[in-house]
Design a protein around this motif. Sequence first.
Motif, mmCIF file in Angstrom:
data_model
loop_
_atom_site.group_PDB
_atom_site.id
_atom_site.type_symbol
_atom_site.label_atom_id
_atom_site.label_comp_id
_atom_site.label_asym_id
_atom_site.label_seq_id
_atom_site.Cartn_x
_atom_site.Cartn_y
_atom_site.Cartn_z
ATOM 1 N N GLY A 51 0.797 -1.218 0.000
ATOM 2 C CA GLY A 51 0.000 0.000 0.000
ATOM 3 C C GLY A 51 0.830 1.268 0.000
ATOM 4 O O GLY A 51 2.068 1.242 0.045
ATOM 5 N N MET A 52 0.131 2.386 -0.063
ATOM 6 C CA MET A 52 0.712 3.719 0.094
ATOM 7 C C MET A 52 -0.222 4.549 0.956
ATOM 8 O O MET A 52 -1.432 4.296 0.995
ATOM 9 N N ILE A 53 0.337 5.533 1.651
ATOM 10 C CA ILE A 53 -0.478 6.434 2.465
ATOM 11 C C ILE A 53 -0.921 7.593 1.580
ATOM 12 O O ILE A 53 -0.091 8.373 1.111
ATOM 13 N N VAL A 54 -2.216 7.682 1.352
ATOM 14 C CA VAL A 54 -2.787 8.777 0.569
ATOM 15 C C VAL A 54 -3.656 9.616 1.496
ATOM 16 O O VAL A 54 -4.597 9.097 2.109
ATOM 17 N N ASP A 55 -3.324 10.892 1.620
ATOM 18 C CA ASP A 55 -4.120 11.837 2.397
ATOM 19 C C ASP A 55 -4.732 12.848 1.437
ATOM 20 O O ASP A 55 -4.016 13.690 0.875
ATOM 21 N N LEU A 56 -6.048 12.797 1.264
ATOM 22 C CA LEU A 56 -6.744 13.729 0.394
ATOM 23 C C LEU A 56 -6.964 15.030 1.173
ATOM 24 O O LEU A 56 -7.723 15.063 2.144
ATOM 25 N N GLN A 57 -6.271 16.079 0.775
ATOM 26 C CA GLN A 57 -6.247 17.313 1.554
ATOM 27 C C GLN A 57 -7.268 18.347 1.104
ATOM 28 O O GLN A 57 -7.663 19.217 1.880
ATOM 29 N N SER A 58 -7.682 18.267 -0.152
ATOM 30 C CA SER A 58 -8.644 19.233 -0.676
ATOM 31 C C SER A 58 -9.393 18.578 -1.837
ATOM 32 O O SER A 58 -8.767 17.865 -2.638
ATOM 33 N N PRO A 59 -10.719 18.766 -1.917
ATOM 34 C CA PRO A 59 -11.615 19.571 -1.091
ATOM 35 C C PRO A 59 -11.804 18.957 0.306
ATOM 36 O O PRO A 59 -11.626 17.745 0.487
ATOM 37 N N GLY A 60 -12.204 19.800 1.258
ATOM 38 C CA GLY A 60 -12.452 19.328 2.611
ATOM 39 C C GLY A 60 -13.717 18.498 2.699
ATOM 40 O O GLY A 60 -14.679 18.698 1.949
ATOM 41 N N THR A 61 -13.725 17.546 3.621
ATOM 42 C CA THR A 61 -14.868 16.659 3.784
ATOM 43 C C THR A 61 -16.134 17.431 4.145
ATOM 44 O O THR A 61 -16.131 18.278 5.040
ATOM 45 N N HIS A 62 -17.198 17.140 3.418
ATOM 46 C CA HIS A 62 -18.530 17.722 3.627
ATOM 47 C C HIS A 62 -18.513 19.253 3.529
ATOM 48 O O HIS A 62 -19.331 19.939 4.148
ATOM 49 N N TYR A 107 -6.623 7.679 -5.897
ATOM 50 C CA TYR A 107 -5.750 6.517 -5.748
ATOM 51 C C TYR A 107 -4.355 6.848 -6.264
ATOM 52 O O TYR A 107 -4.180 7.672 -7.165
ATOM 53 N N ALA A 108 -3.366 6.204 -5.663
ATOM 54 C CA ALA A 108 -1.986 6.237 -6.148
ATOM 55 C C ALA A 108 -1.595 4.810 -6.487
ATOM 56 O O ALA A 108 -1.796 3.891 -5.678
ATOM 57 N N TYR A 109 -1.019 4.628 -7.679
ATOM 58 C CA TYR A 109 -0.744 3.286 -8.187
ATOM 59 C C TYR A 109 0.628 3.267 -8.845
ATOM 60 O O TYR A 109 0.957 4.130 -9.662
ATOM 61 N N ASP A 110 1.433 2.280 -8.454
ATOM 62 C CA ASP A 110 2.740 2.085 -9.063
ATOM 63 C C ASP A 110 2.633 0.933 -10.061
ATOM 64 O O ASP A 110 2.476 -0.227 -9.660
ATOM 65 N N PRO A 111 2.710 1.198 -11.358
ATOM 66 C CA PRO A 111 2.536 0.130 -12.344
ATOM 67 C C PRO A 111 3.636 -0.924 -12.308
ATOM 68 O O PRO A 111 3.443 -2.033 -12.804
ATOM 69 N N LYS A 112 4.792 -0.615 -11.730
ATOM 70 C CA LYS A 112 5.876 -1.600 -11.662
ATOM 71 C C LYS A 112 5.643 -2.642 -10.580
ATOM 72 O O LYS A 112 6.041 -3.797 -10.727
ATOM 73 N N THR A 118 -0.623 0.091 -4.242
ATOM 74 C CA THR A 118 -1.749 1.006 -4.397
ATOM 75 C C THR A 118 -2.193 1.560 -3.062
ATOM 76 O O THR A 118 -2.237 0.844 -2.056
ATOM 77 N N GLY A 119 -2.547 2.845 -3.058
ATOM 78 C CA GLY A 119 -3.140 3.478 -1.890
ATOM 79 C C GLY A 119 -4.340 4.311 -2.293
ATOM 80 O O GLY A 119 -4.426 4.774 -3.435
ATOM 81 N N VAL A 120 -5.276 4.525 -1.351
ATOM 82 C CA VAL A 120 -6.537 5.207 -1.654
ATOM 83 C C VAL A 120 -6.958 6.076 -0.477
ATOM 84 O O VAL A 120 -6.743 5.728 0.684
ATOM 85 N N ASP A 121 -7.582 7.225 -0.787
ATOM 86 C CA ASP A 121 -8.305 8.004 0.202
ATOM 87 C C ASP A 121 -9.550 8.579 -0.453
ATOM 88 O O ASP A 121 -9.619 8.673 -1.706
ATOM 89 N N GLN A 122 -10.547 8.983 0.357
ATOM 90 C CA GLN A 122 -11.815 9.432 -0.174
ATOM 91 C C GLN A 122 -12.338 10.644 0.596
ATOM 92 O O GLN A 122 -12.004 10.848 1.763
ATOM 93 N N THR A 123 -13.179 11.418 -0.073
ATOM 94 C CA THR A 123 -13.880 12.510 0.587
ATOM 95 C C THR A 123 -15.188 12.765 -0.157
ATOM 96 O O THR A 123 -15.409 12.229 -1.250
#
Length: 244
Positions: free
Chosen positions: A134-145, A224-229, A233-238
């Motif tokens: 995995g990877m750490i994905v932090d979705l920073q913008s737009p803000g939640t709700h 999502y962030a994905y390394d094709p090699k 994969t990492g994911v975040d949502q808002t």
Amino acid sequence: MLTATAHSAELIATEIVVRAKARDGKFIGSSVGGAWVRIKDADSGKLLAEGLTEGGTGNTELIMSTPRERYKPIADAGTAAFKASLPLERPQLLTIEVLAPYIKRQARTLSQTQTWLVPGKPISGDGLVVEIPGMIVDLQSPGTHGYIPLAQAPYEIRANVVMMCGCIITPGGIWDGQKLEVSALINKDGRPYQSVPLQMGSTMNSFAAKFQPDSPGNYHVTVYAYDPKTGNTGVDQTAFVVTK
């Protein structure tokens, strides 16, 4: 006549070292809050020991660039680990669960393996190394709700992406952000709406793009962030609301 003699088995304290290693990365330690390790009896599920890995991520050159030789350690005294000493009277099959990175709930992954531990026969040195994908994905913008007027569009979609060990992603670096696929999948009112590729910025770990909605509604964004090699994969949502 032979008679059985009752006796109590001697308990022998036996060490086991567990390390969490990010896929295509280094060890998961204190800099990202550690990995939570649970050691259980495989048959009963009884918890025998638990705690966080503590220490550094390890030597970058040794882990990422030096060809691996058999028996050559890739961890040193300062490399993150969880160590336990279990009192054993007989060989015991253990289930090892590793939750990492522990403080990043949206990125946290459970990896599990099993091993035998024999009284007086420690698993030390590099120890039992458990890979964490995995990877750490932090979705920073737009803000939640957030409620954002349509007139303020286009909006910035911005995400911070790092390896599970906290190792930084830069253009052309060891973990090369230009070789990652980072994209936002956007739903509007519960239906697929747009896919927006994010580009690596000048700031390490930072990916961004502009998003132009065409009308008010309820929007859900999955980045999502994905390394094709490696397939890592990492994911975040808002979710946010576009108003008139």
